[in-house]
Design a protein around this motif. Structure first.
Motif, mmCIF file in Angstrom:
data_model
loop_
_atom_site.group_PDB
_atom_site.id
_atom_site.type_symbol
_atom_site.label_atom_id
_atom_site.label_comp_id
_atom_site.label_asym_id
_atom_site.label_seq_id
_atom_site.Cartn_x
_atom_site.Cartn_y
_atom_site.Cartn_z
ATOM 1 N N GLN A 56 0.827 -1.285 0.088
ATOM 2 C CA GLN A 56 -0.089 -0.117 0.005
ATOM 3 C C GLN A 56 0.927 1.218 0.021
ATOM 4 O O GLN A 56 0.519 2.099 -0.582
ATOM 5 C CB GLN A 56 -0.722 -0.003 1.192
ATOM 6 N N VAL A 57 1.949 1.298 0.651
ATOM 7 C CA VAL A 57 2.946 2.142 0.753
ATOM 8 C C VAL A 57 3.517 2.706 -0.688
ATOM 9 O O VAL A 57 3.696 3.786 -0.992
ATOM 10 C CB VAL A 57 4.116 2.015 1.504
ATOM 11 N N ARG A 58 3.752 1.605 -1.543
ATOM 12 C CA ARG A 58 4.275 1.619 -2.690
ATOM 13 C C ARG A 58 3.129 2.091 -3.949
ATOM 14 O O ARG A 58 3.355 2.325 -5.004
ATOM 15 C CB ARG A 58 4.732 0.433 -3.278
ATOM 16 N N GLY A 59 1.839 2.138 -3.326
ATOM 17 C CA GLY A 59 0.872 2.327 -4.344
ATOM 18 C C GLY A 59 0.302 1.017 -5.047
ATOM 19 O O GLY A 59 -0.396 1.379 -6.061
ATOM 20 N N TRP A 60 0.712 -0.164 -4.746
ATOM 21 C CA TRP A 60 0.296 -1.573 -5.466
ATOM 22 C C TRP A 60 -1.114 -1.510 -5.387
ATOM 23 O O TRP A 60 -1.768 -1.390 -4.034
ATOM 24 C CB TRP A 60 1.197 -2.461 -5.178
ATOM 25 N N ARG A 61 -1.877 -1.653 -6.496
ATOM 26 C CA ARG A 61 -3.415 -2.129 -6.299
ATOM 27 C C ARG A 61 -3.604 -3.562 -6.400
ATOM 28 O O ARG A 61 -4.490 -3.988 -5.631
ATOM 29 C CB ARG A 61 -4.108 -1.340 -7.298
ATOM 30 N N CYS A 62 -2.764 -4.346 -7.227
ATOM 31 C CA CYS A 62 -3.199 -5.704 -7.613
ATOM 32 C C CYS A 62 -1.884 -6.531 -7.371
ATOM 33 O O CYS A 62 -0.945 -6.329 -7.804
ATOM 34 C CB CYS A 62 -3.531 -5.954 -8.824
ATOM 35 N N VAL A 63 -1.987 -7.653 -6.393
ATOM 36 C CA VAL A 63 -0.665 -8.504 -5.941
ATOM 37 C C VAL A 63 -1.186 -9.813 -5.832
ATOM 38 O O VAL A 63 -2.364 -10.221 -5.919
ATOM 39 C CB VAL A 63 -0.243 -7.765 -4.373
ATOM 40 N N ARG A 64 -0.112 -10.730 -5.494
ATOM 41 C CA ARG A 64 -0.392 -12.091 -5.701
ATOM 42 C C ARG A 64 0.380 -12.597 -4.211
ATOM 43 O O ARG A 64 1.372 -12.287 -4.160
ATOM 44 C CB ARG A 64 0.204 -12.936 -6.787
#
Length: 236
Positions: A165-173
């Motif tokens: 979330q800090v990096r701004g990622w929206r979709c992860v596995r």
């Protein structure tokens, strides 16, 4: 009573005077040698000082007058020391992660049951899950929990969600593995990962990964952006 007679002193011979002269000449030669060595050393020092003075004069003549630079607008090129590691804060965050992701949370009523178990928050429509399955959002990162114990996996997942979330990622596995172990047993980490994800405020939805993305051994997770509401995530 008669006193004993004292033994007369031995007379001084020519050899004694010769030895004395030799000793005096030897001492004189040694003194002269020391004096000569001191004069040579002093002359060498004076020569070196004259040479330095000459070189300094040539430098000053070629460079000109030298003035000290002002202290204003000076840039410090020395690297700054690394900031201290906030160990107490990390320990506090670790404790919060452990408390916020419970193993006792009842997740079954929140999972949608079809060909695989999936989850979405109530404010999101079912099309969010369809988009996740189709791969509308590109994967930006993953965490692999293979081989970790339950507590290790829980901490690793919590840290990953926070950092994502800090990096701004929206979709992860999230790779939890299939790990059935004995026949008929429920995979421990796989079951717990879903409980932990549902409890995290950072998670909006998740579905089982497609076959080429890990299949039953992984989940595709949609994360809440710090600047995006769930409604905006649904419309993305």
């Amino acid at each position: 009573m008669s006193r004993p007679r004292s033994k007369p002193a031995s007379p001084t011979t020519l050899n004694d005077f010769a030895d004395l002269k030799k000793a005096l000449r030897s001492a004189a030669r040694e003194a002269a040698a020391r004096a000569e060595a001191e004069r040579a050393a002093r002359a060498e020092r004076e020569k070196a000082e004259r040479q330095r003075a000459h070189e300094k004069a040539i430098f000053e003549q070629s460079v000109g007058a030298v003035h000290r630079l002002p202290d204003k607008n000076r840039v410090n090129t020395r690297p700054k020391p690394p900031p201290p590691v906030p160990q107490h804060r990390q320990q506090d965050e670790q404790a919060v992660l452990l408390e916020s992701l419970s193993d006792e949370f009842d997740v079954e009523t929140l999972l949608e049951t079809d060909d695989s178990l999936a989850f979405r928050r109530p404010e999101l429509g079912p099309d969010v899950l369809r988009k996740l399955r189709r791969g509308v959002w590109a994967l930006q990162g993953q965490v692999d929990l293979h081989g970790l114990r339950s507590e290790e996996a829980r901490l690793a997942l919590g840290r990953f969600l926070r950092d994502a979330q800090v990096r701004g990622w929206r979709c992860v596995r999230v790779v939890h593995g299939k790990g059935l172990g004995s026949p008929g047993r429920v995979p421990v980490i796989k079951d717990k990962v879903k409980r932990w994800l549902v409890q995290s405020d950072r998670v909006l939805a998740f579905v089982q990964a497609r076959g080429d993305e890990g299949g039953a051994g992984a989940l595709i997770v949609l994360l809440q952006s710090s600047t995006t509401s769930p409604v905006q995530a649904q419309e993305a």
